[in-house]
Design a protein around this motif. Structure first.
Motif, mmCIF file in Angstrom:
data_model
loop_
_atom_site.group_PDB
_atom_site.id
_atom_site.type_symbol
_atom_site.label_atom_id
_atom_site.label_comp_id
_atom_site.label_asym_id
_atom_site.label_seq_id
_atom_site.Cartn_x
_atom_site.Cartn_y
_atom_site.Cartn_z
ATOM 1 N N ASN A 36 0.699 -1.337 -0.070
ATOM 2 C CA ASN A 36 -0.137 -0.075 0.102
ATOM 3 C C ASN A 36 0.788 1.230 -0.065
ATOM 4 O O ASN A 36 0.419 2.252 -0.652
ATOM 5 C CB ASN A 36 -0.854 -0.118 1.284
ATOM 6 C CG ASN A 36 -2.293 -0.624 1.089
ATOM 7 O OD1 ASN A 36 -3.010 -0.443 -0.218
ATOM 8 N ND2 ASN A 36 -2.825 -1.247 1.971
ATOM 9 N N THR A 37 1.839 1.149 0.888
ATOM 10 C CA THR A 37 2.896 2.270 0.469
ATOM 11 C C THR A 37 3.293 2.472 -0.527
ATOM 12 O O THR A 37 3.462 3.700 -1.199
ATOM 13 C CB THR A 37 4.129 2.070 1.611
ATOM 14 O OG1 THR A 37 3.599 1.921 3.192
ATOM 15 C CG2 THR A 37 4.906 3.389 1.802
ATOM 16 N N TYR A 39 1.853 1.694 -3.562
ATOM 17 C CA TYR A 39 0.840 2.188 -4.324
ATOM 18 C C TYR A 39 0.459 3.398 -3.971
ATOM 19 O O TYR A 39 0.257 4.230 -5.220
ATOM 20 C CB TYR A 39 -0.239 1.293 -4.022
ATOM 21 C CG TYR A 39 -1.591 1.852 -4.472
ATOM 22 C CD1 TYR A 39 -2.117 1.914 -5.840
ATOM 23 C CD2 TYR A 39 -2.515 2.505 -3.434
ATOM 24 C CE1 TYR A 39 -3.276 2.649 -6.122
ATOM 25 C CE2 TYR A 39 -3.845 3.318 -3.964
ATOM 26 C CZ TYR A 39 -4.038 3.216 -5.482
ATOM 27 O OH TYR A 39 -5.144 3.951 -5.513
ATOM 28 N N ASN A 40 0.785 4.084 -2.981
ATOM 29 C CA ASN A 40 0.285 5.580 -2.698
ATOM 30 C C ASN A 40 1.355 6.382 -3.594
ATOM 31 O O ASN A 40 1.209 7.635 -3.339
ATOM 32 C CB ASN A 40 0.667 5.810 -1.151
ATOM 33 C CG ASN A 40 -0.616 5.026 -0.363
ATOM 34 O OD1 ASN A 40 -1.714 5.127 -0.848
ATOM 35 N ND2 ASN A 40 -0.698 4.882 0.908
ATOM 36 N N LYS A 42 1.225 6.319 -6.565
ATOM 37 C CA LYS A 42 0.302 6.864 -7.463
ATOM 38 C C LYS A 42 1.054 6.266 -8.883
ATOM 39 O O LYS A 42 0.714 7.448 -9.862
ATOM 40 C CB LYS A 42 -0.260 8.272 -7.457
ATOM 41 C CG LYS A 42 -0.798 8.349 -5.987
ATOM 42 C CD LYS A 42 -1.964 7.405 -5.793
ATOM 43 C CE LYS A 42 -2.643 7.884 -4.582
ATOM 44 N NZ LYS A 42 -3.863 6.919 -4.360
#
Length: 406
Positions: A36-37, A39-40, A42
């Protein structure tokens, strides 16, 4: 295009492999947090990943969005096309057809075709099915592969969407589609109107040259040999036995409500499309179903497969080529599957077995390590072409390698 996409992110791999910040962990929750980190940052809109072994799926998850405009989440059940990872299914299908007595890998392709396919520089050289399966047939992907192969899904809203990708790939109107046979007659026969540069300067059987057209010709030969459409043959002998219920080759074969929007980059959505040469890159699936398939491949490698015999799996995974078959071998990228090849199955120089995939809006990887029997899958709905995107891509891949799952 699939090969060009692969070369693009493969050429940047060294940077990302050496700069991964992943730490060993035995906690799936921490892996999810780490991904998730990443993915953030972007760099991608949506993707799914999994880790499998011979017994089944150890970890799978979806991240981000499958449809940015409608804020729809990308989950392990989200489906999309996966690019050239699809080619591994053609290899399984060839060996199943051989098991059934419908063809032999060393047969000349002439035996199954109603049109003539000959490299005009080597008119006496017969092209075999095995040469198609090992990318040594001398058949190449010419400019018409990109300009005439991709066509739009019918009945979709095209407002604000690009009708081309990466300048050289055109999304053609849905009513302009031709049959696979017509495509081959145009591209591969002497009098075909799209036959410019369809063959290399190398004699069939001598040099490895990645070929999407050659892959699809192998699938077409399966159709001619078995009397079944390729998509129906693979459904019967691969998808149904493995309970891959969300997978197929055409939009009409799947639940389109689960299909992800694809993106040229995080801000540019693409139209929905299919390929005339769909066996080379058009397989539609999700990470849940593809995990079942990779588990079967690991089983097959170890002599415990269920959809092919032990003998067929030995052939499937046997390195078919030698040093003399390559003009240049990549010994820097562990995830370039072209160091050697089985029957449409790739080998990295480190021993990893699997395939990569790239198409408009699609990036994918599927490999397993035969030393550990652990396999990894990533499926992305967004292309990237920069070092930052490449680093994020392989940071996710490396994070999955570093986790210790039970």
């Amino acid at each position: 295009m699939k090969n060009l996409c692969i070369l693009l992110f493969s050429s940047l791999l060294i940077v990302s492999c050496s700069s991964s910040v992943s730490k060993n962990t035995n906690d799936k929750r921490l892996l999810t947090e780490e991904i998730n980190t990443i993915y953030n940052q972007k760099k991608f809109n949506g993707f799914a990943v999994s880790i499998v072994d011979e017994k089944g799926t150890l970890y799978e998850n979806g991240f981000g969005l499958s449809d940015v405009e409608n804020n729809k989440k990308y989950t392990a059940e989200t489906i999309q096309n996966i690019g050239s990872v699809s080619k591994t299914f053609v290899g399984i299908a060839l060996l199943k057809a051989q098991e059934l007595g419908k063809l032999k890998l060393d047969d000349s392709i002439d035996k199954y075709l109603s049109f003539k396919v000959v490299n005009s520089k080597f008119t006496d050289a017969k092209i075999t099915i095995r040469e198609l399966a090992t990318h040594t047939s001398s058949i190449t992907d010419n400019e018409f592969y990109s300009s005439k192969n991709y066509y739009l899904k019918s009945n979709q809203n095209l407002t604000g969407l690009k009708m081309s990708f990466d300048d050289d790939q055109t999304f053609n109107p849905s009513d302009s589609i031709v049959s696979m046979k017509s495509f081959f007659e145009n591209v591969l026969t002497k009098n075909g109107k799209w036959n410019k540069d369809s063959f290399s300067a190398h004699k069939p059987g001598t040099i490895y040259e990645y070929s999407n057209v050659g892959t699809t010709l192998a699938a077409y030969i399966i159709e001619q040999a078995t009397g079944q459409p390729f998509k129906e043959f693979t459904k019967k002998y691969i998808l149904e036995p493995l309970k891959m219920k969300d997978s197929g080759w055409k939009f009409e074969d799947i639940d389109f409500s689960k299909f992800s929007r694809l993106y040229e980059n995080p801000t540019t959505p693409l139209p929905y499309y299919e390929l005339i040469t769909y066996p080379d890159g058009g397989f539609i699936t999700n990470v849940n179903d593809l995990s079942k398939y990779l588990t079967e491949l690991i089983k097959g490698y170890n002599g415990n497969g269920t959809i092919l015999t032990k003998e067929s799996y030995v052939e499937y995974f046997k390195p078919q080529l030698s040093e003399s078959n390559f003009r240049e071998r990549n010994t820097k990228n562990p995830y370039n599957e072209s160091y050697n090849v089985g029957i449409f199955m790739g080998f990295g120089y480190t021993g990893y077995i699997g395939h990569t995939g790239g198409d408009p809006g699609t990036m994918s990887m599927m490999f397993f390590d035969p030393k550990t029997n652990l396999g990894r899958i990533m499926i992305f709905n967004t292309n990237f072409s920069d070092k930052e995107g490449n680093k994020a891509f392989f940071d996710i891949w490396n994070a999955m390698e570093n986790i210790r799952v039970n």
